[in-house]
Design a protein around this motif. Sequence first.
Motif, PDB file in Angstrom:
ATOM      1  N   TYR A  95     -11.452  -1.427   3.026  1.00  0.00           N
ATOM      2  CA  TYR A  95     -10.214  -0.805   3.482  1.00  0.00           C
ATOM      3  C   TYR A  95     -10.243   0.722   3.366  1.00  0.00           C
ATOM      4  CZ  TYR A  95      -5.228   0.336   3.593  1.00  0.00           C
ATOM      5  OH  TYR A  95      -4.013   0.886   3.876  1.00  0.00           O
TER       6      TYR A  95
ATOM      7  N   GLU B 284      -3.914  -1.726   8.981  1.00  0.00           N
ATOM      8  CA  GLU B 284      -5.201  -2.164   8.432  1.00  0.00           C
ATOM      9  C   GLU B 284      -5.025  -2.855   7.074  1.00  0.00           C
ATOM     10  OE1 GLU B 284      -7.783  -2.124  10.184  1.00  0.00           O
ATOM     11  OE2 GLU B 284      -9.518  -2.334   8.854  1.00  0.00           O
ATOM     12  N   PHE B 285      -4.062  -2.410   6.326  1.00  0.00           N
ATOM     13  CA  PHE B 285      -3.778  -3.060   5.047  1.00  0.00           C
ATOM     14  C   PHE B 285      -3.389  -4.521   5.275  1.00  0.00           C
ATOM     15  CE2 PHE B 285      -0.736  -4.308   1.719  1.00  0.00           C
ATOM     16  CZ  PHE B 285      -1.555  -4.175   0.614  1.00  0.00           C
TER      17      PHE B 285
ATOM     18  N   VAL C 278       0.855  -1.196   0.000  1.00  0.00           N
ATOM     19  CA  VAL C 278       0.000   0.000   0.000  1.00  0.00           C
ATOM     20  C   VAL C 278       0.886   1.238   0.000  1.00  0.00           C
ATOM     21  CG1 VAL C 278      -0.195   0.066   2.512  1.00  0.00           C
ATOM     22  CG2 VAL C 278      -1.929   1.172   1.113  1.00  0.00           C
TER      23      VAL C 278
ATOM     24  N   TRP D 284      -3.139   3.969  -2.841  1.00  0.00           N
ATOM     25  CA  TRP D 284      -3.115   3.045  -3.972  1.00  0.00           C
ATOM     26  C   TRP D 284      -2.237   1.847  -3.647  1.00  0.00           C
ATOM     27  CZ3 TRP D 284      -0.316   7.444  -3.519  1.00  0.00           C
ATOM     28  CH2 TRP D 284       1.035   7.400  -3.789  1.00  0.00           C
ATOM     29  N   PHE D 285      -2.374   0.837  -4.472  1.00  0.00           N
ATOM     30  CA  PHE D 285      -1.577  -0.364  -4.264  1.00  0.00           C
ATOM     31  C   PHE D 285      -0.548  -0.476  -5.368  1.00  0.00           C
ATOM     32  CE2 PHE D 285      -5.779  -2.148  -2.494  1.00  0.00           C
ATOM     33  CZ  PHE D 285      -5.571  -1.482  -1.311  1.00  0.00           C
ATOM     34  N   GLU D 286       0.617  -0.969  -5.008  1.00  0.00           N
ATOM     35  CA  GLU D 286       1.670  -1.169  -6.003  1.00  0.00           C
ATOM     36  C   GLU D 286       2.175  -2.603  -5.956  1.00  0.00           C
ATOM     37  OE1 GLU D 286       4.914   1.532  -5.941  1.00  0.00           O
ATOM     38  OE2 GLU D 286       3.664   3.294  -6.320  1.00  0.00           O
TER      39      GLU D 286
ATOM     40  N   MET E 262     -10.246   3.772   6.224  1.00  0.00           N
ATOM     41  CA  MET E 262      -9.149   4.735   6.251  1.00  0.00           C
ATOM     42  C   MET E 262      -9.648   6.163   6.106  1.00  0.00           C
ATOM     43  SD  MET E 262      -6.429   3.199   6.952  1.00  0.00           S
ATOM     44  CE  MET E 262      -7.442   2.126   7.951  1.00  0.00           C
TER      45      MET E 262
ATOM     46  N   LEU F 266      -1.581   3.346  11.035  1.00  0.00           N
ATOM     47  CA  LEU F 266      -2.923   2.793  10.845  1.00  0.00           C
ATOM     48  C   LEU F 266      -3.118   2.244   9.443  1.00  0.00           C
ATOM     49  CD1 LEU F 266      -5.082   5.421  12.737  1.00  0.00           C
ATOM     50  CD2 LEU F 266      -4.723   3.026  13.355  1.00  0.00           C
ATOM     51  N   ILE F 267      -2.652   3.004   8.474  1.00  0.00           N
ATOM     52  CA  ILE F 267      -2.829   2.600   7.075  1.00  0.00           C
ATOM     53  C   ILE F 267      -2.144   1.269   6.803  1.00  0.00           C
ATOM     54  CG2 ILE F 267      -2.054   3.178   4.726  1.00  0.00           C
ATOM     55  CD1 ILE F 267      -2.765   6.126   5.423  1.00  0.00           C
ATOM     56  N   GLU F 268      -0.970   1.108   7.362  1.00  0.00           N
ATOM     57  CA  GLU F 268      -0.248  -0.138   7.106  1.00  0.00           C
ATOM     58  C   GLU F 268      -0.784  -1.314   7.920  1.00  0.00           C
ATOM     59  OE1 GLU F 268       3.762   1.212   7.353  1.00  0.00           O
ATOM     60  OE2 GLU F 268       3.675   1.920   5.268  1.00  0.00           O
TER      61      GLU F 268
END
Lengths: 114, 114
Positions: B92, A103-104, A3, B8-10, B96, A99-101
Amino acid sequence: MKVKFKIWFEENGGVAFAEGRRILLEAVDRLGSLNAAAKELGMSYRAAWGKIKATEKALGIKLLEVTTGGKGGGGATLTSEAEELILKYQKYTGRMTLLIEKEFKRIFENEKSQ
Amino acid sequence: MKVKFKIWFEENGGVAFAEGRRILLEAVDRLGSLNAAAKELGMSYRAAWGKIKATEKALGIKLLEVTTGGKGGGGATLTSEAEELILKYQKYTGRMTLLIEKEFKRIFENEKSQ
DNA sequence: CAACATTATGTCTTTTAAGACATAATGCTC
DNA sequence: GAGCATTATGTCTTAAAAGACATAATGTTG
């Protein structure tokens, strides 16, 4: 899959503050000069100055206390508003990053708990 | 001052998935055709198709089940992998968004609790 | 008052991302 | 097998963002 994210602040349509500007302000704080900060970050003085001005205009605050002439040619230091902005920004983005990481991982990497 | 963000996802350096692609996939699901979806979103078929292909390549999964020819000329429907991706992505990013805005208010708009 | 190192700012160029254009291929229907 | 509406893909153009170039202004120091 990883992410990625970007968080920034806006004021009437224009970018007001984001990570690049935080790094720039911290370099100015450390080096006492916008010119030196730009050099250290490998960007042109023009670009660095432009970003500072854009933030000042967007937020309606003064970020740098500058002097020209004199010993060393002049320099720049942060205003207290700039220091406060950096501090809050750091606290905010630090928490959001965690948090973003977290929850990802929970949703995309831990199959059993989704 | 408002907070803005982009998540975004990479996968190996390339963008794999983000909001625009989610919207596109949902339109395909609803309309049964990539062409129709592109039209509805006001983008060219070429651009829409390119985004789908980029995601498929980055993630190594197939997003669309397509047919050409026949009554109506053909069409596209989502694979189960695409449906799962959308679902998780929604969950997700929804969470967020809430957290990012709540914490922003807490730190930047509520002076007493910072 | 000349030198110096900085701030200040307009403009031009380059790079990059997004979109448009054109054209082929598919395969059912009539 | 002609027509049709779609998928498929290479290439060209355009728009936007980022950065480079050039030049002026400042004011202390020696």
